[in-house]
Write a protein that holds these residues in place. Structure first.
Motif, short mmCIF file in Angstrom:
data_model
loop_
_atom_site.label_atom_id
_atom_site.label_comp_id
_atom_site.label_asym_id
_atom_site.label_seq_id
_atom_site.Cartn_x
_atom_site.Cartn_y
_atom_site.Cartn_z
N GLY A 133 2.03 4.36 -7.40
CA GLY A 133 0.94 3.98 -6.50
C GLY A 133 0.67 2.49 -6.54
O GLY A 133 0.81 1.86 -7.59
N LYS A 134 0.28 1.98 -5.39
CA LYS A 134 0.03 0.55 -5.34
C LYS A 134 -1.46 0.23 -5.28
O LYS A 134 -1.88 -0.85 -5.58
CB LYS A 134 0.74 -0.07 -4.14
CG LYS A 134 2.19 -0.37 -4.43
CD LYS A 134 2.94 -0.61 -3.16
CE LYS A 134 3.38 0.70 -2.56
NZ LYS A 134 4.06 0.61 -1.31
N ARG A 135 -2.23 1.25 -4.83
CA ARG A 135 -3.65 0.98 -4.63
C ARG A 135 -4.44 1.09 -5.93
O ARG A 135 -3.99 1.61 -6.91
CB ARG A 135 -4.22 1.97 -3.66
CG ARG A 135 -3.56 1.87 -2.39
CD ARG A 135 -4.37 1.70 -1.21
NE ARG A 135 -3.50 2.02 -0.11
CZ ARG A 135 -2.42 1.34 0.17
NH1 ARG A 135 -2.11 0.27 -0.52
NH2 ARG A 135 -1.66 1.70 1.14
N GLY A 136 -5.65 0.62 -5.83
CA GLY A 136 -6.54 0.75 -6.99
C GLY A 136 -6.45 -0.49 -7.85
O GLY A 136 -7.43 -0.96 -8.37
N GLU A 178 -9.59 -7.81 -4.24
CA GLU A 178 -9.99 -8.51 -3.03
C GLU A 178 -9.52 -9.96 -3.10
O GLU A 178 -9.79 -10.66 -4.06
CB GLU A 178 -11.52 -8.47 -2.91
CG GLU A 178 -12.06 -7.11 -2.52
CD GLU A 178 -12.04 -6.90 -1.02
OE1 GLU A 178 -12.67 -7.69 -0.30
OE2 GLU A 178 -11.37 -5.96 -0.57
N ALA A 195 -1.59 4.33 7.43
CA ALA A 195 -2.80 4.21 6.62
C ALA A 195 -2.86 2.82 5.99
O ALA A 195 -3.91 2.18 5.93
CB ALA A 195 -2.83 5.28 5.55
N ALA A 196 -1.69 2.34 5.55
CA ALA A 196 -1.64 1.02 4.91
C ALA A 196 -2.03 -0.08 5.90
O ALA A 196 -2.72 -1.03 5.54
CB ALA A 196 -0.25 0.77 4.36
N MET A 214 -4.04 0.23 8.49
CA MET A 214 -5.48 0.29 8.70
C MET A 214 -6.21 -0.39 7.54
O MET A 214 -7.19 -1.10 7.74
CB MET A 214 -5.94 1.76 8.79
CG MET A 214 -5.55 2.47 10.06
SD MET A 214 -6.19 1.66 11.53
CE MET A 214 -7.93 2.03 11.35
N LEU A 215 -5.68 -0.18 6.36
CA LEU A 215 -6.27 -0.77 5.17
C LEU A 215 -6.21 -2.30 5.25
O LEU A 215 -7.19 -3.00 4.98
CB LEU A 215 -5.45 -0.30 3.98
CG LEU A 215 -6.17 -0.05 2.69
CD1 LEU A 215 -7.16 1.07 2.89
CD2 LEU A 215 -5.18 0.32 1.62
N GLU A 273 -8.69 -3.50 7.70
CA GLU A 273 -10.07 -3.40 7.21
C GLU A 273 -10.40 -4.57 6.29
O GLU A 273 -11.52 -5.04 6.26
CB GLU A 273 -10.27 -2.09 6.43
CG GLU A 273 -10.12 -0.84 7.27
CD GLU A 273 -11.44 -0.15 7.54
OE1 GLU A 273 -12.48 -0.73 7.21
OE2 GLU A 273 -11.43 0.96 8.10
N THR A 274 -9.40 -5.04 5.53
CA THR A 274 -9.67 -6.13 4.60
C THR A 274 -9.50 -7.50 5.25
O THR A 274 -10.02 -8.48 4.74
CB THR A 274 -8.76 -6.04 3.37
OG1 THR A 274 -7.46 -5.67 3.79
CG2 THR A 274 -9.27 -5.02 2.38
#
Lengths: 280, 329
Positions: free
Chosen positions: B28-31, B35, B82-83, B85-86, B89-90
């Motif tokens: 996994g790459k998230r988490g 920021e 999804a990525a 959109m992420l 969003e940022t």
């Protein structure tokens, strides 16, 4: 909608809950998977697996008819077409002229081909290719509301007609002798399947919708000894694979729908493995 | 018995959850993502990324990402993941090409309302894409002379591949810099400076094109990629026909026959195609004896800021080869 979002944020203080699209997707999963788990039990019992697959394929023609007629709301055209398609197919299936699987296959091929012919005019089929794989991340609140209505309708139908539906699936002649309107119950059920499939196909995709309808029920059947267990396990497997699939797709950056289907399939194999221990 | 089964069901789910968690912690790459400080500018795809990268080069606190890094080719039918959109969003600013290139932009507007979108094509005169550009029997006319057919069912009729025209490309660069400057006034001077430097390089390259342009003026060609309309427009070549290679259905037998007749009738000698459109172009070339020139539409490439200049220079060499050959005949 805002209230629901706030509640979700409070209940699930995770990173992915920061995004509205993930909240919508999670809500969609929580609506679609119980629906599929519930209806799937009877699809498997009535040997309608291939039937629901054919219905999924009719989405292409439904979309095409909608485009031809210039209907702005594609879902409406798709649902209407699928209901007609399901009733017609059911009628021919019961007429006994041709073997059931042959009829279904003929209809599935025809609707796929007709849909492709119309939608690929001008070479722009790729605009509709999302229909094949589905995109649960793009679901909007209004569409969630529709799914909620279908879920309620399905629950009502189950409450009112499950015993009759079950009787028909066990033995149609016996059910008829008990004054159960066999044709009506059967037709209502296929109409329900048609509506469910059409309203969720844009989020789940033609290629995998059947996996999600069939796999949880098939897994549950491996373990269950009675109808109550069958339904409960099917629901649990369905909702579980939906949530786990969505979360894994988020963290691993993969397509959500296929991920859910893969998990549902792995669950099926797991139940096959533990089945001897349970049934002994 | 029921309890035991329920135990088994939950046991299976637990095993799956743990396996999933292991997968996530391994791959996994998230988490872990933190920021980014400062301004995050997302570019919709490769040519826009090159512009943005050049305009933002060396400006402090500005971070540029290419939204569709792993996507190849044009964006016409792109589905956001999804990525993506992420990322949006940022991101603070989203630079797009415009001209109907990013059809998903409407979808985004509703979902990420606070995102500032910069359209690098806004206000620019665009060409039409695809189909015929002339009356049968009459001399071929320039592509843009035919008005848009409102009933055209091929979907997008607007041609957004403006970066292939080095003159319009400079307008895009300046538009991006101006809009970035308006959004981030503190660095406006930096953006402008970069834009002028980069435009200078593009203008110098365009000067090198002038000999070829003069030689090729009026040459009739058939295109196998909508992007080359702009190159032809800039070089004065006449587009007899544009084959829409973004369509994912193969050319029908009728279309191939019609095209063959047309090419023979007008005596077209050159086809402009991109590498991925090989099969159709080769087939028609074999049928008609025309020559296929494979140009780079610059919709994909390595992550270097000078990719545009390099790609267009390579295109120039290919076209120069064509003119020499023409002289030799």
């Amino acid at each position: 909608m805002e209230t629901i979002y706030r509640i979700m944020e409070a209940l699930l203080p995770f990173e992915y809950m920061r995004y509205d699209f993930m909240k919508n997707a999670l809500l969609a999963v929580l609506l679609i998977t119980p629906l599929f788990g519930l209806v799937g039990t009877m699809i498997v019992n009535n040997r309608l697996a291939f039937f629901s697959d054919a219905l999924g394929h009719s989405a292409l023609t439904g979309m095409a008819v909608g485009v031809l007629l210039g209907v702005t709301d594609a879902s409406l055209a798709m649902v209407l077409f699928a209901v007609l398609f399901a009733l017609l197919l059911n009628g021919i299936r019961h007429s006994g002229i041709v073997a059931s699987d042959t009829v279904i296959s003929v209809f599935a091929s025809l609707s796929t081909a007709a849909g492709l012919v119309i939608l690929s005019r001008g070479g722009s089929f790729s605009r509709y290719s999302a229909l094949l794989v589905g995109d649960i991340l793009s679901i909007a609140p209004a569409e969630l509301f529709r799914l909620l209505l279908v879920l309620i309708a399905a629950l009502l139908f189950w409450g009112a007609a499950f015993n009759r539906l079950h009787a028909v699936s066990l033995n149609a002649s016996l059910a008829k002798s008990k004054r159960i309107p066999v044709a009506l119950v059967d037709n209502l059920f296929v109409v329900l399947i048609a509506v469910i499939v059409m309203l969720s196909i844009r989020w789940v995709g033609i290629l995998i919708i059947n996996a999600l309808l069939i796999l949880p029920a098939a897994s549950a059947r491996n373990l269950a000894a009675n109808m109550r267990e069958y339904h409960l396990f099917s629901l649990l497997f369905s909702v579980f694979s939906g949530i786990l699939g969505l979360l894994l797709s988020y963290y691993l950056n993969m397509a959500a729908g296929p991920m859910i289907a893969v998990i549902a399939a792995l669950l099926f194999f797991a139940t096959v493995l533990v089945r001897p221990a349970v049934k002994s | 018995m029921f309890r035991r089964k329920l135990g088994i069901v939950f046991g299976i789910m637990l095993v799956f959850s743990i396996a999933g968690a292991c997968l996530v912690s391994a791959f996994g790459k998230r988490g872990t993502e933190e920021e980014e400080e400062g301004l995050l500018v997302a570019a919709s795809f490769y040519p826009v990324w090159i512009i943005t990268e050049n305009v933002c080069a060396g400006v402090e606190g500005v971070h540029v990402v290419n939204l569709t890094q792993n996507h190849r080719g044009c964006l016409h039918d792109y589905q956001l993941t999804a990525a993506d959109m992420l990322t949006l969003e940022t991101a603070d600013i989203f630079v797009i090409n415009g001209g109907d290139m990013e059809l998903f932009i409407e979808e985004i507007a509703g979902k990420v309302p606070e995102l500032r979108v910069i359209d690098t094509c806004s206000g620019m005169e665009l060409l039409e894409s695809g189909g015929h550009s002339h009356e049968h029997g009459a001399p071929a006319a320039a592509a843009k002379s035919s008005p848009a057919d409102p009933a055209d069912d091929s979907g997008h009729t607007m041609n957004g591949h403006v970066w292939m025209d080095p003159v319009r490309y400079q307008q895009q660069i300046r538009a991006a810099a101006a809009a970035l400057g308006a959004a981030d006034p503190a660095h406006a001077a930096g953006y402008n400076e970069n834009a002028e430097r980069y435009c200078g390089e593009v203008a110098a390259l365009w000067d090198e094109y002038q000999d070829v342009t003069a030689a090729l003026n009026g040459t009739e060609v058939v295109l196998f990629h909508d992007a080359f309309y702009y190159l032809c427009d800039a070089c004065g070549m006449e587009v007899l026909h544009g084959v829409d290679m973004d369509a994912d259905t193969a050319l029908s037998a009728g279309e191939i026959a019609e095209l063959t007749d047309e090419v023979r009738y007008h005596g077209v000698k050159y086809f402009l195609a991109e590498e991925t459109g090989r099969a159709a172009a080769e087939q028609l070339a074999a049928e008609t004896g025309a020559q296929v020139i494979y140009l780079n539409p610059l919709t994909e490439g390595d992550a270097a800021a000078d990719s545009y200049l390099q790609g267009m220079r390579e295109n120039l060499e290919l076209l120069t080869g064509l003119t020499e050959q023409k002289d030799g005949l």
